[in-house]
Write a protein that holds these residues in place. Structure first.
Motif, PDB file in Angstrom:
ATOM      1  N   ASP A 253       0.806  -1.224   0.000  1.00  0.00           N
ATOM      2  CA  ASP A 253       0.000   0.000   0.000  1.00  0.00           C
ATOM      3  C   ASP A 253       0.837   1.271   0.000  1.00  0.00           C
ATOM      4  OD1 ASP A 253      -2.389  -1.522   0.158  1.00  0.00           O
ATOM      5  OD2 ASP A 253      -2.074  -1.761   2.322  1.00  0.00           O
ATOM      6  N   GLY A 254       2.150   1.143  -0.086  1.00  0.00           N
ATOM      7  CA  GLY A 254       2.997   2.328  -0.075  1.00  0.00           C
ATOM      8  C   GLY A 254       4.303   2.077   0.642  1.00  0.00           C
ATOM      9  N   LEU A 255       4.851   3.115   1.255  1.00  0.00           N
ATOM     10  CA  LEU A 255       6.125   3.035   1.938  1.00  0.00           C
ATOM     11  C   LEU A 255       5.943   3.157   3.446  1.00  0.00           C
ATOM     12  CD1 LEU A 255       8.304   5.397  -0.304  1.00  0.00           C
ATOM     13  CD2 LEU A 255       8.060   2.904  -0.478  1.00  0.00           C
ATOM     14  N   VAL A 256       6.828   2.522   4.207  1.00  0.00           N
ATOM     15  CA  VAL A 256       6.866   2.657   5.651  1.00  0.00           C
ATOM     16  C   VAL A 256       8.235   3.212   6.029  1.00  0.00           C
ATOM     17  CG1 VAL A 256       6.688   1.504   7.873  1.00  0.00           C
ATOM     18  CG2 VAL A 256       5.278   0.726   5.956  1.00  0.00           C
ATOM     19  N   LEU A 257       8.221   4.398   6.652  1.00  0.00           N
ATOM     20  CA  LEU A 257       9.454   5.048   7.063  1.00  0.00           C
ATOM     21  C   LEU A 257       9.665   4.828   8.554  1.00  0.00           C
ATOM     22  CD1 LEU A 257       8.881   8.523   5.321  1.00  0.00           C
ATOM     23  CD2 LEU A 257       9.541   6.341   4.283  1.00  0.00           C
ATOM     24  N   THR A 258      10.851   4.399   8.916  1.00  0.00           N
ATOM     25  CA  THR A 258      11.199   4.230  10.330  1.00  0.00           C
ATOM     26  C   THR A 258      12.085   5.393  10.749  1.00  0.00           C
ATOM     27  OG1 THR A 258      11.098   1.820  10.148  1.00  0.00           O
ATOM     28  CG2 THR A 258      12.295   2.725  12.021  1.00  0.00           C
ATOM     29  N   THR A 259      11.721   6.037  11.880  1.00  0.00           N
ATOM     30  CA  THR A 259      12.460   7.223  12.305  1.00  0.00           C
ATOM     31  C   THR A 259      12.439   7.376  13.815  1.00  0.00           C
ATOM     32  OG1 THR A 259      12.563   9.645  12.146  1.00  0.00           O
ATOM     33  CG2 THR A 259      10.379   8.642  12.023  1.00  0.00           C
ATOM     34  N   ARG A 260      13.467   8.017  14.328  1.00  0.00           N
ATOM     35  CA  ARG A 260      13.499   8.431  15.732  1.00  0.00           C
ATOM     36  C   ARG A 260      13.376   9.954  15.842  1.00  0.00           C
ATOM     37  NH1 ARG A 260      14.900   4.334  19.192  1.00  0.00           N
ATOM     38  NH2 ARG A 260      15.668   2.437  18.190  1.00  0.00           N
ATOM     39  N   ALA A 261      13.071  10.587  14.718  1.00  0.00           N
ATOM     40  CA  ALA A 261      12.848  12.038  14.690  1.00  0.00           C
ATOM     41  C   ALA A 261      11.538  12.310  13.948  1.00  0.00           C
ATOM     42  CB  ALA A 261      14.023  12.745  14.016  1.00  0.00           C
ATOM     43  N   PRO A 262      10.416  11.828  14.481  1.00  0.00           N
ATOM     44  CA  PRO A 262       9.147  11.923  13.751  1.00  0.00           C
ATOM     45  C   PRO A 262       8.710  13.351  13.455  1.00  0.00           C
ATOM     46  CG  PRO A 262       8.771  11.232  16.027  1.00  0.00           C
ATOM     47  CD  PRO A 262      10.245  11.151  15.786  1.00  0.00           C
ATOM     48  N   ALA A 263       8.949  14.287  14.369  1.00  0.00           N
ATOM     49  CA  ALA A 263       8.528  15.671  14.133  1.00  0.00           C
ATOM     50  C   ALA A 263       9.220  16.239  12.902  1.00  0.00           C
ATOM     51  CB  ALA A 263       8.830  16.521  15.365  1.00  0.00           C
ATOM     52  N   GLU A 264      10.509  15.954  12.772  1.00  0.00           N
ATOM     53  CA  GLU A 264      11.284  16.449  11.632  1.00  0.00           C
ATOM     54  C   GLU A 264      10.773  15.852  10.323  1.00  0.00           C
ATOM     55  OE1 GLU A 264      15.984  16.569  10.191  1.00  0.00           O
ATOM     56  OE2 GLU A 264      15.431  15.835  12.200  1.00  0.00           O
ATOM     57  N   VAL A 265      10.512  14.549  10.325  1.00  0.00           N
ATOM     58  CA  VAL A 265      10.047  13.880   9.109  1.00  0.00           C
ATOM     59  C   VAL A 265       8.646  14.345   8.732  1.00  0.00           C
ATOM     60  CG1 VAL A 265       9.480  11.652   8.075  1.00  0.00           C
ATOM     61  CG2 VAL A 265      11.514  11.877   9.523  1.00  0.00           C
ATOM     62  N   LEU A 266       7.761  14.459   9.710  1.00  0.00           N
ATOM     63  CA  LEU A 266       6.386  14.874   9.434  1.00  0.00           C
ATOM     64  C   LEU A 266       6.336  16.316   8.933  1.00  0.00           C
ATOM     65  CD1 LEU A 266       4.582  13.227  12.480  1.00  0.00           C
ATOM     66  CD2 LEU A 266       4.331  12.584  10.072  1.00  0.00           C
ATOM     67  N   THR A 267       7.187  17.160   9.467  1.00  0.00           N
ATOM     68  CA  THR A 267       7.242  18.548   8.995  1.00  0.00           C
ATOM     69  C   THR A 267       7.629  18.602   7.519  1.00  0.00           C
ATOM     70  OG1 THR A 267       7.817  19.371  11.197  1.00  0.00           O
ATOM     71  CG2 THR A 267       8.342  20.794   9.321  1.00  0.00           C
ATOM     72  N   ARG A 268       8.605  17.784   7.139  1.00  0.00           N
ATOM     73  CA  ARG A 268       9.037  17.753   5.728  1.00  0.00           C
ATOM     74  C   ARG A 268       7.934  17.190   4.832  1.00  0.00           C
ATOM     75  NH1 ARG A 268      13.661  17.438   2.517  1.00  0.00           N
ATOM     76  NH2 ARG A 268      12.864  17.486   0.371  1.00  0.00           N
ATOM     77  N   LEU A 269       7.252  16.152   5.280  1.00  0.00           N
ATOM     78  CA  LEU A 269       6.163  15.573   4.491  1.00  0.00           C
ATOM     79  C   LEU A 269       5.016  16.560   4.338  1.00  0.00           C
ATOM     80  CD1 LEU A 269       6.080  11.954   5.990  1.00  0.00           C
ATOM     81  CD2 LEU A 269       6.960  12.640   3.762  1.00  0.00           C
ATOM     82  N   ALA A 270       4.733  17.326   5.393  1.00  0.00           N
ATOM     83  CA  ALA A 270       3.677  18.337   5.317  1.00  0.00           C
ATOM     84  C   ALA A 270       4.048  19.424   4.314  1.00  0.00           C
ATOM     85  CB  ALA A 270       3.436  18.940   6.698  1.00  0.00           C
ATOM     86  N   ALA A 271       5.308  19.815   4.321  1.00  0.00           N
ATOM     87  CA  ALA A 271       5.757  20.852   3.386  1.00  0.00           C
ATOM     88  C   ALA A 271       5.621  20.394   1.942  1.00  0.00           C
ATOM     89  CB  ALA A 271       7.210  21.225   3.688  1.00  0.00           C
ATOM     90  N   ASP A 272       5.743  19.077   1.710  1.00  0.00           N
ATOM     91  CA  ASP A 272       5.620  18.518   0.359  1.00  0.00           C
ATOM     92  C   ASP A 272       4.197  18.054   0.059  1.00  0.00           C
ATOM     93  OD1 ASP A 272       8.299  18.992  -0.049  1.00  0.00           O
ATOM     94  OD2 ASP A 272       8.926  16.966   0.495  1.00  0.00           O
ATOM     95  N   ASP A 273       3.248  18.398   0.961  1.00  0.00           N
ATOM     96  CA  ASP A 273       1.834  18.061   0.784  1.00  0.00           C
ATOM     97  C   ASP A 273       1.633  16.544   0.623  1.00  0.00           C
ATOM     98  OD1 ASP A 273      -0.856  18.679   0.690  1.00  0.00           O
ATOM     99  OD2 ASP A 273      -0.878  18.952  -1.496  1.00  0.00           O
ATOM    100  N   LEU A 274       2.274  15.777   1.538  1.00  0.00           N
ATOM    101  CA  LEU A 274       2.208  14.313   1.467  1.00  0.00           C
ATOM    102  C   LEU A 274       1.525  13.698   2.695  1.00  0.00           C
ATOM    103  CD1 LEU A 274       5.805  13.623   0.105  1.00  0.00           C
ATOM    104  CD2 LEU A 274       3.650  13.410  -1.152  1.00  0.00           C
ATOM    105  N   LEU A 275       0.614  14.446   3.307  1.00  0.00           N
ATOM    106  CA  LEU A 275      -0.022  13.950   4.533  1.00  0.00           C
ATOM    107  C   LEU A 275      -1.291  13.142   4.270  1.00  0.00           C
ATOM    108  CD1 LEU A 275       0.362  16.960   6.993  1.00  0.00           C
ATOM    109  CD2 LEU A 275       1.868  14.983   6.667  1.00  0.00           C
TER     110      LEU A 275
END
Length: 299
Positions: A253-275
């Motif tokens: 169904d897509g990609l799964v990203l593993t991170t220990r910095a979720p705020a940083e990753v989510l901010t970047r995804l929001a900026a790219d309109d990928l939410l």
């Protein structure tokens, strides 16, 4: 001193050490959970606290008194819902709770009030053995509470119930604690404990392995966050290049990203309109449970 103080208790059945050096304190007004797989020693621990079993060693005080041998002074101050409810044969739900009320010397009207509180007024004239599993559990809890005890012991109260019945019981149990009662719950449902309990003790092989609030135990696990992105939103190479992403997995169904910095990753995804369609899975109490008790199958 807490409402309940358990100090280094142990109990063996032959060579089997069912409870092996368990200690904890339950504060007044606290909702305390005892968690563990089948055979962990949860029910045996609860039965010793209730005064149903004598520990081989260690000490227990409940409201400042020893519960064993059966302490007549404590009985009106505690309520007990056992893992398997045993009702009087051929009595209706109303007759059951009136009988319990009479045992504790409280008016029948108190029993009727509790039938209403647990949503059994329409089932009051039905024999207890004809009630559904969820209805029988609610009746058992009402019978345990009809005398307004200070401490309530609940042993697997939602076992074998369907999801809707479990959720309805959660609301009831949460209300018990909100009214100022001390509640001690055994369960192997981690979502239940995470929602209801102020603190939990995770047991296995008769020992307490972890003790603390669900939130503190989850933080202590230091587990990564998994972020799922719908297919077509981002390719694997671009996802791996995002700051803070440790690993990228491709799924149907897509990609799964593993991170220990979720705020940083989510901010970047929001900026790219990928939410759109994004899902975030952080660690839960179940992850803590599996980490400390293992993942092997238990019969």
């Amino acid at each position: 001193m807490g409402a309940i103080d358990v100090v280094d208790i142990a109990l063996a059945y032959g060579d089997l050490r069912a409870v092996d050096g368990v200690s904890f304190t339950v504060g007044e007004g606290e909702f305390f959970g005892i968690l563990g797989p089948n055979g962990a020693g949860k029910t045996t621990t609860l039965e010793m606290i209730e005064g149903l079993r004598k520990p081989d060693s260690g000490s227990i005080t409940v409201l400042g008194q020893a519960p064993y041998p059966r302490n007549a002074g404590l009985l009106p101050r505690i309520g007990v819902q056992l893992q398997a409810s045993a009702f009087f044969e051929a009595l209706t739900a109303r007759e059951q709770i009136h009988t319990f009320a009479a045992m504790y010397g409280v008016p029948r009207a108190r029993g009727d009030e509790w039938l209403e509180r647990v949503g059994l007024v329409e089932k009051a004239g039905i024999r207890a053995d004809k009630l559904s599993g969820g209805q029988a559990q609610r009746l058992a809890i009402a019978c345990a509470l009809v005398h307004d005890p200070e401490i309530v012991f609940l042993d697997e109260p939602t076992a074998a119930l369907d999801p809707q019945a479990r959720r309805n019981l959660w609301d009831l149990l949460s209300g018990l604690n909100d009214s100022g009662r001390t509640v001690v719950l055994t369960t192997h449902y981690m979502d239940e404990a995470e929602v209801l309990c102020d603190r939990v003790a995770i047991m296995d092989h008769g020992k307490v392995l972890e003790l603390g609030s669900p939130a503190s135990l989850i933080r202590g696990l230091d587990a990564p966050v998994r972020i799922s992105i719908a297919a077509g939103g981002l390719d694997t190479e671009a996802a791996a290049a995002l700051d803070g992403v440790d690993e990228v997995e491709e799924g149907p169904d897509g990609l799964v990203l593993t991170t220990r910095a979720p705020a940083e990753v989510l901010t970047r995804l929001a900026a790219d309109d990928l939410l759109d369609g994004l899902q975030v899975r952080a660690a839960t109490l179940e992850d803590v449970f599996l980490e400390v008790t293992g993942r092997e199958y238990r019969a």
